[in-house]
Design a protein around this motif. Structure first.
Motif, PDB file in Angstrom:
ATOM      1  N   ARG A  54       0.811  -1.010  -0.154  1.00 33.13           N
ATOM      2  CA  ARG A  54       0.056  -0.212   0.232  1.00 33.13           C
ATOM      3  C   ARG A  54       1.072   0.684  -0.374  1.00 33.13           C
ATOM      4  N   THR A  55       1.551   1.522   0.809  1.00 32.55           N
ATOM      5  CA  THR A  55       2.796   2.349   0.787  1.00 32.55           C
ATOM      6  C   THR A  55       3.507   2.446  -0.734  1.00 32.55           C
ATOM      7  N   CYS A  56       3.452   2.334  -1.496  1.00 34.96           N
ATOM      8  CA  CYS A  56       4.141   2.767  -2.568  1.00 34.96           C
ATOM      9  C   CYS A  56       3.151   3.155  -4.033  1.00 34.96           C
ATOM     10  N   LEU A  57       1.696   1.819  -3.576  1.00 37.00           N
ATOM     11  CA  LEU A  57       0.271   3.446  -4.312  1.00 37.00           C
ATOM     12  C   LEU A  57       0.564   4.786  -3.935  1.00 37.00           C
ATOM     13  N   SER A  58      -0.088   3.823  -2.413  1.00 40.04           N
ATOM     14  CA  SER A  58      -0.073   5.494  -2.046  1.00 40.04           C
ATOM     15  C   SER A  58       0.972   6.660  -1.820  1.00 40.04           C
ATOM     16  N   TYR A  59       1.864   6.440  -1.796  1.00 40.13           N
ATOM     17  CA  TYR A  59       3.242   7.727  -2.041  1.00 40.13           C
ATOM     18  C   TYR A  59       2.887   8.395  -3.726  1.00 40.13           C
ATOM     19  N   LEU A  60       3.396   7.438  -4.241  1.00 41.13           N
ATOM     20  CA  LEU A  60       2.549   8.147  -5.912  1.00 41.13           C
ATOM     21  C   LEU A  60       1.735   8.240  -5.320  1.00 41.13           C
ATOM     22  N   ASP A  61       0.296   8.017  -4.923  1.00 43.80           N
ATOM     23  CA  ASP A  61      -0.751   8.794  -4.951  1.00 43.80           C
ATOM     24  C   ASP A  61      -0.167  10.071  -4.745  1.00 43.80           C
ATOM     25  N   ALA A  62      -0.021  10.492  -3.577  1.00 47.66           N
ATOM     26  CA  ALA A  62       0.044  11.110  -3.135  1.00 47.66           C
ATOM     27  C   ALA A  62       1.156  12.502  -3.889  1.00 47.66           C
ATOM     28  N   LYS A  63       2.241  11.666  -4.599  1.00 50.11           N
ATOM     29  CA  LYS A  63       2.973  12.947  -4.925  1.00 50.11           C
ATOM     30  C   LYS A  63       2.349  13.923  -6.309  1.00 50.11           C
ATOM     31  N   ILE A  64       0.978  12.609  -7.138  1.00 50.32           N
ATOM     32  CA  ILE A  64       0.437  13.016  -8.320  1.00 50.32           C
ATOM     33  C   ILE A  64      -0.178  14.533  -8.234  1.00 50.32           C
ATOM     34  N   ARG A  65      -1.367  13.849  -6.823  1.00 48.84           N
ATOM     35  CA  ARG A  65      -2.527  14.824  -6.177  1.00 48.84           C
ATOM     36  C   ARG A  65      -1.123  16.537  -6.608  1.00 48.84           C
ATOM     37  N   HIS A  66       0.176  16.127  -5.642  1.00 54.06           N
ATOM     38  CA  HIS A  66       0.354  17.003  -5.199  1.00 54.06           C
ATOM     39  C   HIS A  66       1.017  18.210  -6.150  1.00 54.06           C
ATOM     40  N   TYR A  67       1.311  17.229  -7.403  1.00 55.76           N
ATOM     41  CA  TYR A  67       1.762  17.971  -8.786  1.00 55.76           C
ATOM     42  C   TYR A  67       0.625  18.286  -9.467  1.00 55.76           C
ATOM     43  N   ASP A  68      -0.418  17.490  -9.048  1.00 55.31           N
ATOM     44  CA  ASP A  68      -2.294  17.723 -10.751  1.00 55.31           C
ATOM     45  C   ASP A  68      -1.241  18.991 -10.941  1.00 55.31           C
ATOM     46  N   GLU A  69      -0.863  19.901 -11.940  1.00 56.74           N
ATOM     47  CA  GLU A  69      -1.504  21.063 -12.426  1.00 56.74           C
ATOM     48  C   GLU A  69      -1.344  21.235 -14.138  1.00 56.74           C
ATOM     49  N   SER A  70      -1.806  21.255 -14.719  1.00 58.65           N
ATOM     50  CA  SER A  70      -1.601  21.348 -16.319  1.00 58.65           C
ATOM     51  C   SER A  70       0.006  21.311 -17.111  1.00 58.65           C
ATOM     52  N   GLY A  71      -0.175  19.958 -17.614  1.00 63.12           N
ATOM     53  CA  GLY A  71       1.912  19.802 -17.755  1.00 63.12           C
ATOM     54  C   GLY A  71       2.601  19.919 -17.170  1.00 63.12           C
ATOM     55  N   MET A  72       2.784  19.494 -15.611  1.00 57.74           N
ATOM     56  CA  MET A  72       3.333  19.029 -14.794  1.00 57.74           C
ATOM     57  C   MET A  72       3.627  17.390 -14.421  1.00 57.74           C
ATOM     58  N   VAL A  73       2.311  16.595 -14.650  1.00 61.94           N
ATOM     59  CA  VAL A  73       2.503  15.293 -14.785  1.00 61.94           C
ATOM     60  C   VAL A  73       2.709  14.278 -16.036  1.00 61.94           C
ATOM     61  N   SER A  74       3.939  13.645 -16.140  1.00 52.81           N
ATOM     62  CA  SER A  74       4.000  12.958 -17.299  1.00 52.81           C
ATOM     63  C   SER A  74       4.604  11.485 -17.446  1.00 52.81           C
ATOM     64  N   VAL A  75       5.007  10.971 -18.473  1.00 50.34           N
ATOM     65  CA  VAL A  75       5.595   9.960 -18.310  1.00 50.34           C
ATOM     66  C   VAL A  75       6.111   9.861 -19.598  1.00 50.34           C
ATOM     67  N   GLU A  76       7.739   9.029 -18.241  1.00 54.76           N
ATOM     68  CA  GLU A  76       8.938   8.934 -19.411  1.00 54.76           C
ATOM     69  C   GLU A  76      10.134   7.325 -19.101  1.00 54.76           C
TER      70      GLU A  76
END
Length: 169
Positions: A54-76
């Motif tokens: 649960r920590t892995c996905l919860s950590y990623l979820d929290a990070k994405i929610r923090h950066y959830d602005e247009s153009g700030m999240v991508s997959v590379e």
């Protein structure tokens, strides 16, 4: 005055009964303690396994929610695998946070955009056997984390910023 004879009472039966009762009590206490310790160990093992998953996905979820602005999240792509890239600007300088899998760990690397690093340079977040980040649609990311016990957990995250997620090669 004539001497009276004092009767001696043999208490060996009473002593044996009390000793037997004490041994039964001690054995009962010991068996309850051993059963409790075994149950505690099972619960602790299960909690540790669930924590890692649960920590892995919860950590990623929290990070994405923090950066959830247009153009700030991508997959590379980073180190031959998919990575979650999160961008932010400080004092007119663009910074990138990469979250990826390398060498048995989910890792995080924060740096000024344009600099080059190797996967082993990232800070260890949590032990894992794999992490896959997939861009599904304009505003939908799929995260798959494989825990140390080979259990695969999947999380779909909707970006509220709309077309915020981008796929980069």
């Amino acid at each position: 005055m004539p001497m009276r004879k004092i009767k001696t009472v043999n208490h060996s039966t009473d002593t044996l009964f009390v000793l037997a009762l004490f041994c039964i009590f001690a054995a009962s206490v010991l068996s309850v303690l051993l059963a409790g310790a075994s149950a505690y160990q099972d619960i602790a093992d299960r909690m540790e396994s669930q924590y890692a998953e649960r920590t892995c996905l919860s950590y990623l979820d929290a990070k994405i929610r923090h950066y959830d602005e247009s153009g700030m999240v991508s997959v590379e792509s980073f180190g031959g695998q998919s990575a979650l890239a999160l961008y932010e600007d400080y004092d007119n300088v663009r910074y990138k946070t990469l979250i990826y899998y390398a060498d048995g760990y989910v890792r995080e690397l924060f740096f000024e955009e344009g600099l080059e690093f190797q996967p082993e340079n990232g800070q260890i977040v949590i032990p894992a056997k794999g992490l896959q980040v997939t861009y599904k649609a304009d505003n939908l990311l799929q995260l798959e984390c494989i825990g140390q016990d080979d259990r695969q957990e999947t999380l779909l995250i909707y970006l509220h910023s709309g077309k915020g997620a981008e796929q980069h090669a």
